[in-house]
Design a protein around this motif. Structure first.
Motif, PDB file in Angstrom:
ATOM      1  N   THR A  40     160.252  69.147  38.405  1.00 54.44           N
ATOM      2  CA  THR A  40     160.896  69.918  37.347  1.00 54.44           C
ATOM      3  C   THR A  40     160.879  71.401  37.660  1.00 54.44           C
ATOM      4  O   THR A  40     161.591  72.168  37.042  1.00 54.44           O
ATOM      5  CB  THR A  40     160.190  69.678  35.992  1.00 54.44           C
ATOM      6  OG1 THR A  40     158.810  70.012  36.139  1.00 54.44           O
ATOM      7  CG2 THR A  40     160.340  68.241  35.555  1.00 54.44           C
ATOM      8  N   THR A  41     160.075  71.814  38.643  1.00 56.40           N
ATOM      9  CA  THR A  41     160.044  73.220  39.012  1.00 56.40           C
ATOM     10  C   THR A  41     161.012  73.539  40.137  1.00 56.40           C
ATOM     11  O   THR A  41     161.107  74.671  40.549  1.00 56.40           O
ATOM     12  CB  THR A  41     158.621  73.645  39.430  1.00 56.40           C
ATOM     13  OG1 THR A  41     158.224  72.863  40.559  1.00 56.40           O
ATOM     14  CG2 THR A  41     157.633  73.475  38.294  1.00 56.40           C
ATOM     15  N   GLN A  42     161.717  72.510  40.645  1.00 60.57           N
ATOM     16  CA  GLN A  42     162.683  72.755  41.708  1.00 60.57           C
ATOM     17  C   GLN A  42     163.813  73.613  41.153  1.00 60.57           C
ATOM     18  O   GLN A  42     164.366  73.335  40.106  1.00 60.57           O
ATOM     19  CB  GLN A  42     163.216  71.430  42.218  1.00 60.57           C
ATOM     20  CG  GLN A  42     164.063  71.572  43.456  1.00 60.57           C
ATOM     21  CD  GLN A  42     164.438  70.216  44.003  1.00 60.57           C
ATOM     22  OE1 GLN A  42     164.379  69.220  43.300  1.00 60.57           O
ATOM     23  NE2 GLN A  42     164.838  70.178  45.255  1.00 60.57           N
ATOM     24  N   ARG A  43     164.158  74.674  41.873  1.00 53.52           N
ATOM     25  CA  ARG A  43     165.112  75.638  41.371  1.00 53.52           C
ATOM     26  C   ARG A  43     166.468  75.446  42.017  1.00 53.52           C
ATOM     27  O   ARG A  43     166.586  75.212  43.209  1.00 53.52           O
ATOM     28  CB  ARG A  43     164.621  77.056  41.642  1.00 53.52           C
ATOM     29  CG  ARG A  43     163.270  77.306  41.002  1.00 53.52           C
ATOM     30  CD  ARG A  43     163.029  78.774  40.831  1.00 53.52           C
ATOM     31  NE  ARG A  43     161.688  79.057  40.396  1.00 53.52           N
ATOM     32  CZ  ARG A  43     161.232  78.851  39.185  1.00 53.52           C
ATOM     33  NH1 ARG A  43     161.981  78.350  38.268  1.00 53.52           N
ATOM     34  NH2 ARG A  43     159.995  79.159  38.872  1.00 53.52           N
ATOM     35  N   SER A  44     167.483  75.563  41.215  1.00 49.04           N
ATOM     36  CA  SER A  44     168.835  75.588  41.738  1.00 49.04           C
ATOM     37  C   SER A  44     169.295  77.039  41.673  1.00 49.04           C
ATOM     38  O   SER A  44     168.487  77.941  41.569  1.00 49.04           O
ATOM     39  CB  SER A  44     169.729  74.678  40.895  1.00 49.04           C
ATOM     40  OG  SER A  44     169.715  75.097  39.554  1.00 49.04           O
ATOM     41  N   GLY A  45     170.580  77.270  41.716  1.00 53.12           N
ATOM     42  CA  GLY A  45     171.077  78.641  41.640  1.00 53.12           C
ATOM     43  C   GLY A  45     170.787  79.255  40.280  1.00 53.12           C
ATOM     44  O   GLY A  45     170.420  78.567  39.327  1.00 53.12           O
ATOM     45  N   PRO A  46     170.949  80.568  40.165  1.00 51.01           N
ATOM     46  CA  PRO A  46     170.652  81.227  38.889  1.00 51.01           C
ATOM     47  C   PRO A  46     171.710  80.927  37.830  1.00 51.01           C
ATOM     48  O   PRO A  46     172.863  80.631  38.156  1.00 51.01           O
ATOM     49  CB  PRO A  46     170.660  82.714  39.259  1.00 51.01           C
ATOM     50  CG  PRO A  46     171.583  82.798  40.424  1.00 51.01           C
ATOM     51  CD  PRO A  46     171.385  81.515  41.189  1.00 51.01           C
ATOM     52  N   SER A  47     171.310  81.002  36.581  1.00 47.76           N
ATOM     53  CA  SER A  47     172.263  80.938  35.477  1.00 47.76           C
ATOM     54  C   SER A  47     172.946  82.294  35.422  1.00 47.76           C
ATOM     55  O   SER A  47     172.293  83.321  35.494  1.00 47.76           O
ATOM     56  CB  SER A  47     171.541  80.679  34.150  1.00 47.76           C
ATOM     57  OG  SER A  47     170.876  79.441  34.205  1.00 47.76           O
ATOM     58  N   VAL A  48     174.270  82.291  35.279  1.00 52.14           N
ATOM     59  CA  VAL A  48     175.028  83.537  35.306  1.00 52.14           C
ATOM     60  C   VAL A  48     175.709  83.746  33.959  1.00 52.14           C
ATOM     61  O   VAL A  48     176.389  82.851  33.455  1.00 52.14           O
ATOM     62  CB  VAL A  48     176.090  83.519  36.430  1.00 52.14           C
ATOM     63  CG1 VAL A  48     176.884  84.810  36.435  1.00 52.14           C
ATOM     64  CG2 VAL A  48     175.436  83.297  37.775  1.00 52.14           C
ATOM     65  N   LEU A  49     175.497  84.933  33.374  1.00 44.85           N
ATOM     66  CA  LEU A  49     176.214  85.327  32.163  1.00 44.85           C
ATOM     67  C   LEU A  49     177.276  86.323  32.608  1.00 44.85           C
ATOM     68  O   LEU A  49     176.958  87.424  33.067  1.00 44.85           O
ATOM     69  CB  LEU A  49     175.260  85.963  31.150  1.00 44.85           C
ATOM     70  CG  LEU A  49     174.117  85.065  30.665  1.00 44.85           C
ATOM     71  CD1 LEU A  49     173.230  85.814  29.690  1.00 44.85           C
ATOM     72  CD2 LEU A  49     174.652  83.814  30.025  1.00 44.85           C
ATOM     73  N   SER A  50     178.542  85.950  32.488  1.00 45.14           N
ATOM     74  CA  SER A  50     179.631  86.741  33.060  1.00 45.14           C
ATOM     75  C   SER A  50     179.861  88.047  32.304  1.00 45.14           C
ATOM     76  O   SER A  50     179.362  88.260  31.206  1.00 45.14           O
ATOM     77  CB  SER A  50     180.920  85.927  33.089  1.00 45.14           C
ATOM     78  OG  SER A  50     181.363  85.674  31.780  1.00 45.14           O
TER      79      SER A  50
END
Length: 168
Positions: A40-50
């Motif tokens: 559950t700590t595996q990270r994907s790309g960041p969340s982006v707020l446009s």
């Protein structure tokens, strides 16, 4: 190259005492290891707020966030990148903070980096900091071993004037 073994031989399957009656027996090679469970700590790309997005409220995540728009509230994340077009009005708390845009409020992070395009109006509490030439900063900077620990930053006591010697 390959040899047939008792485990992989085709033919009728026999049940062992460990199996339930009516349940098929699945033989796997002895050297087979199932893939590791997804952490559950595996990270994907960041969340982006446009850049066309405005958020009024607090943002909390265990992951990484890249803000390009406007946030009016506090942000808590693992890694936060404030984009060139971003404006944040509130406190930022993260392990790693990269500021390229504008922040009005307190910044607390283990690693804080202000790029040449950064505009920060507020205090910075950090473990390590880097400020590039051209960055605009108004406020105080304080180093702490654990800047994420408590929300209260201890202030230094004012200097005490020495007592006058009256034995003359």
């Amino acid at each position: 190259m390959f040899s047939k073994t008792r485990v992989t031989e085709p033919g009728p399957r026999t049940q062992t005492p460990e199996t339930e009656p009516g349940r098929p027996v699945i033989d796997t090679p002895v050297d087979y290891a199932p893939p590791p469970a997804r952490s559950t700590t595996q990270r994907s790309g960041p969340s982006v707020l446009s850049s066309d997005l405005t958020v009024k409220g607090n943002i909390t995540t265990q992951g990484d966030v890249q803000i390009e728009g406007t946030v009016e509230g506090d942000i808590r994340a693992h890694q936060l990148t404030v984009g060139d077009s971003a404006t944040i009005r509130g406190e930022i708390v993260a392990d790693e903070i990269i500021v390229n845009g504008r922040v009005v409020g307190r910044v607390r992070g283990l690693k804080v980096r202000l790029s040449a395009t950064a505009r920060v109006e507020g205090d910075i509490v950090h473990k390590t900091i880097a400020i590039e030439s051209g960055a605009h900063f108004e406020g105080s900077v304080q180093r702490q071993e654990d800047p994420l620990g408590s929300g209260v930053t201890p202030k230094l006591a004012p200097p005490v004037a020495p007592k006058a010697n009256t034995d003359a």
